[in-house]
Motif scaffolding. Structure first.
Motif, PDB file in Angstrom:
ATOM      1  N   GLN A 129      -1.462   9.639  -0.810  1.00 57.42           N
ATOM      2  CA  GLN A 129      -1.657   8.412  -0.044  1.00 57.42           C
ATOM      3  C   GLN A 129      -2.891   8.562   0.825  1.00 57.42           C
ATOM      4  O   GLN A 129      -3.337   9.665   1.132  1.00 57.42           O
ATOM      5  CB  GLN A 129      -0.427   8.113   0.803  1.00 57.42           C
ATOM      6  CG  GLN A 129       0.006   9.244   1.730  1.00 57.42           C
ATOM      7  CD  GLN A 129       1.294   8.929   2.459  1.00 57.42           C
ATOM      8  OE1 GLN A 129       1.383   7.927   3.161  1.00 57.42           O
ATOM      9  NE2 GLN A 129       2.298   9.792   2.304  1.00 57.42           N
TER      10      GLN A 129
ATOM     11  N   GLN B 265     -10.023   3.231  -2.883  1.00 54.59           N
ATOM     12  CA  GLN B 265      -9.177   4.129  -3.664  1.00 54.59           C
ATOM     13  C   GLN B 265      -9.920   5.221  -4.425  1.00 54.59           C
ATOM     14  O   GLN B 265      -9.287   6.053  -5.074  1.00 54.59           O
ATOM     15  CB  GLN B 265      -8.360   3.309  -4.682  1.00 54.59           C
ATOM     16  CG  GLN B 265      -7.404   2.303  -4.060  1.00 54.59           C
ATOM     17  CD  GLN B 265      -6.777   1.411  -5.104  1.00 54.59           C
ATOM     18  OE1 GLN B 265      -7.475   0.749  -5.877  1.00 54.59           O
ATOM     19  NE2 GLN B 265      -5.468   1.389  -5.159  1.00 54.59           N
TER      20      GLN B 265
ATOM     21  N   THR C 282      -7.763  -2.306   7.783  1.00 49.48           N
ATOM     22  CA  THR C 282      -6.521  -2.796   7.218  1.00 49.48           C
ATOM     23  C   THR C 282      -6.308  -4.223   7.684  1.00 49.48           C
ATOM     24  O   THR C 282      -7.057  -4.752   8.502  1.00 49.48           O
ATOM     25  CB  THR C 282      -5.340  -1.905   7.627  1.00 49.48           C
ATOM     26  OG1 THR C 282      -4.186  -2.278   6.855  1.00 49.48           O
ATOM     27  CG2 THR C 282      -5.012  -2.049   9.099  1.00 49.48           C
TER      28      THR C 282
ATOM     29  N   GLY D 257       0.804  -1.211   0.000  1.00 51.18           N
ATOM     30  CA  GLY D 257       0.000   0.000   0.000  1.00 51.18           C
ATOM     31  C   GLY D 257       0.840   1.264   0.000  1.00 51.18           C
ATOM     32  O   GLY D 257       0.390   2.320  -0.437  1.00 51.18           O
TER      33      GLY D 257
ATOM     34  N   THR E 291      -5.696  -0.059   2.981  1.00 52.23           N
ATOM     35  CA  THR E 291      -5.603   1.208   3.703  1.00 52.23           C
ATOM     36  C   THR E 291      -4.355   1.199   4.581  1.00 52.23           C
ATOM     37  O   THR E 291      -4.182   0.276   5.392  1.00 52.23           O
ATOM     38  CB  THR E 291      -6.842   1.435   4.581  1.00 52.23           C
ATOM     39  OG1 THR E 291      -7.986   1.565   3.746  1.00 52.23           O
ATOM     40  CG2 THR E 291      -6.709   2.710   5.384  1.00 52.23           C
TER      41      THR E 291
ATOM     42  N   SER F 193      -3.598   3.270   1.048  1.00 52.73           N
ATOM     43  CA  SER F 193      -3.091   3.015  -0.287  1.00 52.73           C
ATOM     44  C   SER F 193      -2.346   4.260  -0.769  1.00 52.73           C
ATOM     45  O   SER F 193      -2.228   5.249  -0.035  1.00 52.73           O
ATOM     46  CB  SER F 193      -4.238   2.675  -1.240  1.00 52.73           C
ATOM     47  OG  SER F 193      -3.760   2.282  -2.507  1.00 52.73           O
TER      48      SER F 193
END
Length: 391
Positions: free
Chosen positions: A243, A269, A251, A88, A379, A381
């Motif tokens: 990011q 995303q 996660t 990520g 997460t 990313s």
């Protein structure tokens, strides 16, 4: 507002040869890291002593203090690590480097990832020290393929994805790898029949849907446009980088298993994608080529949808139409990707993105001016948009 002369660009790239994990070698992971950095500095025409920062991700073990002494660096001004493991952070380390050179914290920042599973441990195995794996192992999920397959199995069910459509991703990546002498799968063609006969790892993923396990290192050097003018490396301009991840998404191995249905299969995303395109000042149609994180084939489908290249549930048809193949409207993973070039937690995708906008890829897209590079759809990313010309 950042002065245009202070905007960041990538001026050097370096790679070591990639090899399957466990290959007998006397080279250490640290040695591989140093070789990649030295190659990037040579590519840029930059003395090693001028490097003054390091940015890495995925718990890279090559700490800046050792690199500073070994490489003869005059002054260390930045030592940055992206939190969390996995891929990520593949573009998040670039984001940290960009921020540093644009705000004056450092002048020449190395973005680095080195991986030597043959001397450390395999990421594809069960590890009792992992908090995530301790939580998932009672349910029979002992490795990343099984964990990733659960989410994508839901996608297959929702959109009735055919196995031949899923095959298009590893077939496209392998075809590109067959043109790349540094790819682990350079001399190993793959056809549909072979793919379908591959052993099932975790439905719907066959062995060819799962990324390689490799040793190797790659590095990039980031500086400002003003400093780049004095170097020999052709700059790849960072049009935007970011990011993060959409809310309601966790996660680890069960990061999305309690998520609402509208984002369960798509990933976190979409917000990041919209911000990136807005900052870069380009549209989806302006993207000539993409390097999409492909630890597993399914992530290419969800990333294409999250980044708006097709509608939700439409990636199967989009890929079926040949869009991701060489000569398509959006060729992907032109070095072979994680499926067929190497697995370096995604940083090799960023190196290939630079090659594309420089015009030197082994599967070069004609007149490529804009390249999207994405990290793993977890997460947090990250992603970036690179350009051959500044925005």
């Amino acid at each position: 507002m950042v002065n245009n002369n202070n905007r960041a660009c990538i001026v050097g790239i370096g790679e070591t040869p990639y090899r399957r994990w466990g290959t007998v070698t006397e080279e250490s992971e640290f040695s591989l890291a140093c070789k990649a950095i030295m190659a990037a500095a040579e590519d840029a025409g930059l003395p090693l002593s001028e490097i003054d920062g390091f940015a890495a991700h995925s718990d890279d073990r090559n700490d800046p203090a050792r690199l500073e002494v070994t490489l003869g660096i005059k002054q260390l001004r930045l030592a940055s690590m992206v939190w969390g493991g996995g891929g990520g952070g593949a573009c998040a380390s670039l984001s940290n480097a960009v921020a540093a050179v644009e705000n004056g914290s450092a002048n020449y920042v190395v973005v680095l990832r080195a991986l030597c599973q043959g001397q450390q441990f395999r990421y594809g195995q069960f590890h009792e020290w992992s908090a995530h794996q301790k939580f998932s192992s009672p349910y029979g999920l002992f490795s990343p393929p099984g964990q990733a397959a659960m989410t994508f199995r839901r996608y297959v069910h929702l959109y009735q994805l055919e196995e031949e459509q899923l095959a298009r991703v590893p077939l496209a990546c392998r075809a590109n790898a067959n043109r790349n002498p540094n790819a682990v799968m350079y001399n190993k063609p793959l056809d549909l029949e072979t793919y379908l006969n591959g052993r099932m790892i975790a439905e719907p993923y066959r062995v060819y849907d799962c990324c390689l396990e490799t040793d190797g290192a790659c590095a990039l050097i980031v500086t400002t446009r003003e400093r780049a003018a004095d170097l020999k490396g052709k700059p790849a301009h960072v049009l935007s980088v970011g990011q993060g991840g959409d809310g309601r998404w966790g996660t680890g191995n069960f990061g999305n298993y309690n998520m609402p249905d509208d984002i369960f299969s798509l990933g976190p995303q979409r917000g990041l994608a919209n911000e990136l395109f807005a900052k870069a000042g380009v549209n989806r149609d302006d993207v000539d080529v993409a390097q999409i994180y492909d630890a597993f084939s399914g992530s290419v489908f969800t990333t294409l949808e999250a980044f708006g290249f097709c509608g939700e549930g439409e990636a199967g048809a989009y890929i079926d139409d040949g869009n991701i193949d060489a000569g398509g409207s959006l060729p992907i993973n032109t070095s072979g990707g994680l499926l067929s070039e190497a697995y370096v937690h995604g940083l090799n995708l960023l190196v290939e993105g630079v090659k594309q906008v420089r015009g030197i890829s082994t599967s070069q897209v004609k007149d490529a001016k804009v390249c999207l590079v994405t990290a793993a759809p977890v997460t947090p990313s990250s992603a970036t948009i690179l350009g051959s010309e500044p925005n």
